[in-house]
Design an enzyme around this catalytic site. Structure first.
Site, PDB file in Angstrom:
ATOM      1  CG  ASP A   1      -1.660  -1.055   1.588  1.00 14.30           C
ATOM      2  OD1 ASP A   1      -2.079  -1.725   0.641  1.00 14.30           O
ATOM      3  OD2 ASP A   1      -1.900  -1.281   2.790  1.00 14.30           O
TER       4      ASP A   1
HETATM    5  N1  URA Z   1      -0.857  -5.682   4.451  1.00 13.80           N
HETATM    6  C1  URA Z   1      -1.284  -4.422   4.383  1.00 13.80           C
HETATM    7  O1  URA Z   1      -2.213  -4.036   5.061  1.00 13.80           O
HETATM    8  N2  URA Z   1      -0.668  -3.593   3.515  1.00 13.80           N
HETATM    9  C2  URA Z   1       0.363  -3.965   2.757  1.00 13.80           C
HETATM   10  O2  URA Z   1       0.894  -3.158   1.989  1.00 13.80           O
HETATM   11  C3  URA Z   1       0.798  -5.281   2.850  1.00 13.80           C
HETATM   12  C4  URA Z   1       0.170  -6.124   3.701  1.00 13.80           C
END
Ligand code: URA
Length: 237
Positions: free
Chosen positions: A103
Site C-alpha cells: 500500500d
Molecule cells: N498488508 C497491508 O495491510 N498492507 C500492505 O501493503 C501489505 C500487507
C-alpha cells in the site's frame, strides 16, 4: 547508454556508489579513465572496466529489493502524477516491475524484476511464501485479540488463514504496541484489515522479510541488487 547506468544495471554496485567510483577514477572505457558519469557508452562495442574488472553488458535478468518509504504508490505509472515506486529506481531498464505490491502508506521490502517466471513463482498463492511485517498498532491488544488474529479473522475480502503474531513491546505511554506478523496470503490491505477487525488499527506498517529474504539495514528509499544465492533461495521456496 550513460556510463553510470551501464555499470549499475550490470549489477556490480548500486548507482550511487557507481557514480562515486567513476568520479574517483575507478572506471576505464576502452582502457582510458573516464571521470564523467554521463559518458555515452556503445553497449555493443565499448569495453568498460570497473576497478580493473570487465563489466559485461546488461545481465539478462535483474532482481532487486527496494526499501519503500511511505507515500509512494506501487504501480508502473500513475495517471494522476503521484509519486510511484518507479521514481525510486530511476536509471534502471524500464522493463523491470514490482513483484506484488505494498500500500502507499506501507514501508519496507519490495522486490523488482524483469523475470516473469520469478515474479510468477513468488506471487502464486499456491507457493504460500511467508511475508513478515512490523506493525505498530493503536492501544494494547489483549490475549483474546491476539488469539483471534492467530486463528484468523473476517475482513472484507474473506477470512484470513492462521498467522504468526508476536507481540513485541508497547510504547512507554501504552498508547501503541509493536507486533511482528507473518502471513502467507496477499489479501487486500490484509495486515491493516486484520488489526482493524480486532479494533486496534495499524498506525505504521513495514515489511521486513519475504520468504528467506530480509530487508536488513537497507536505508529507506534505497535499493540493492539481490545476490545470485538470494535469488536461488527464493526460487527454492
Ligand atoms: N498488508 C497491508 O495491510 N498492507 C500492505 O501493503 C501489505 C500487507
Amino acid at each position: 547508454m550513460r556510463l553510470e547506468k551501464y555499470i549499475a544495471t550490470s549489477g556490480i554496485a548500486s548507482r550511487r556508489s557507481v557514480k562515486k567510483r567513476i568520479l574517483a577514477g575507478a572506471v576505464t572505457v576502452n582502457g582510458e579513465p573516464v571521470l564523467v558519469p554521463g559518458h555515452p557508452i556503445d553497449v555493443e562495442t565499448d569495453a568498460v572496466e570497473f576497478e580493473g574488472k570487465r563489466v559485461e553488458p546488461l545481465t539478462e535478468h535483474i532482481y532487486l529489493m527496494l526499501n519503500k518509504p511511505a507515500g509512494y504508490i506501487t504501480t508502473r505509472s500513475d495517471e494522476r502524477g503521484r509519486p510511484t515506486v518507479m521514481d525510486l529506481i530511476r536509471d534502471l531498464p524500464d522493463t523491470i516491475y514490482p513483484v506484488g505490491r505494498l500500500d502507499s502508506e506501507t514501508e519496507g521490502l519490495l522486490l523488482f524484476t524483469n523475470d516473469g517466471d520469478f515474479a510468477y513463482r513468488l506471487l502464486h498463492p499456491s507457493h504460500e511464501i511467508d511475508k513478515t511485517y512490523l506493525a505498530w498498532v493503536q492501544g494494547v491488544p489483549n490475549d483474546d485479540a491476539i488469539q483471534r488474529l492467530r486463528r484468523g479473522v473476517t475482513i472484507p475480502s474473506g477470512t484470513t488463514a492462521p498467522a504468526k503474531i508476536e507481540r513485541l513491546k508497547p510504547s512507554k505511554d501504552h498508547k501503541s504496541t509493536q507486533f511482528e506478523v507473518t502471513i502467507h496470503e496477499g489479501k487486500k490491505r490484509q495486515v491493516r484489515m486484520m488489526f482493524k477487525a480486532v479494533k486496534h488499527p495499524v498506525i505504521r506498517l513495514k515489511r521486513i522479510q519475504v520468504g528467506t529474504l530480509k530487508l536488513g539495514s537497507l536505508p529507506s528509499g534505497r535499493y540493492r541488487f539481490l545476490t545470485s544465492d538470494e535469488v536461488s533461495e527464493l526460487l527454492m521456496l
